[in-house]
Design an enzyme around this catalytic site. Sequence first.
Site, short mmCIF file in Angstrom:
data_model
loop_
_atom_site.label_atom_id
_atom_site.label_comp_id
_atom_site.label_asym_id
_atom_site.label_seq_id
_atom_site.Cartn_x
_atom_site.Cartn_y
_atom_site.Cartn_z
N TYR A 112 15.10 9.36 -16.08
CA TYR A 112 14.39 8.92 -14.87
C TYR A 112 14.59 7.43 -14.65
CZ TYR A 112 10.61 8.69 -11.43
OH TYR A 112 9.89 8.51 -10.27
N ALA A 120 16.99 5.51 -15.82
CA ALA A 120 18.39 5.23 -15.50
C ALA A 120 18.70 5.56 -14.05
CB ALA A 120 19.30 6.01 -16.43
N SER A 180 11.33 3.19 -8.59
CA SER A 180 10.20 3.25 -9.51
C SER A 180 10.18 1.98 -10.35
CB SER A 180 10.31 4.47 -10.44
OG SER A 180 9.38 4.41 -11.50
N SER A 221 7.82 17.55 1.50
CA SER A 221 6.81 18.59 1.64
C SER A 221 5.55 18.30 0.83
CB SER A 221 7.38 19.95 1.23
OG SER A 221 7.75 19.95 -0.14
#
Length: 246
Positions: free
Chosen positions: A154, A156, A141, A13
Amino acid sequence: MLKGKTALITGASKGIGRAIALDMAKNGANIALNYIGEPNEAELVRRLILDENVHCAIYKCDISDFNASKKMVDDVLRDFSQVDVLVNNAGIARDNPILRISEKDYDDVMDVNLKGSFNMIKHLYPAFMKSRTGTIINIASVCGLRGWQWQASYAASKGGLISLTKTVAKELAGRGVTCNAIAPGLIETDMTAGLNGDNKSDFVASIPLSRAGQPSDVSKLAVFLASDWASYITGEVIKVDGGLCI
């Protein structure tokens, strides 16, 4: 490039997911759009997608919930008959030094970013095996490649997602299904909007291209990976980071 295909995109979204949904629709894909937040945002994206003369339906679901995500996949398969492309984009961040991060924050990030992606892959696995074709794209990432201070949960979760990508690529290769990951760097989204001016300026200064990326920088690569042009690419992690990790 994607005419006749159906793409299921999580967290679609806003941000990167929204850009992927719109670009895939512009390239002819029907879109199953998952969201968990504001319904008006999802409805706005749905209307923009319908303007591309493709089919679109929206599904509110917390993908970290194993049973709820199974029901959503069943609903999508009922509504669209098939899913050709799965994009695991939904993700959250709870930045803090390890000393200060709470157990709940750590678990929440792992549940959405890693378990949620696993849930979606697991529930679509039989359909991909039966059709003997398909594409899975995991939005990872650069944090998952090199780690980042104050982002233990994040990093991990995204490192785990990269390992999951390679495992799924090996498991499904014999069925003609590809699985790749995209590793964005600093992309202008709501998630990165929280960076204060000084921190953001320092971050941008460390990027060889000297600018933050846009969601479209990621979405165009996702369209390519979902297309037949990328049918011989699997198990890869492709950075979209302006040279940050050179």
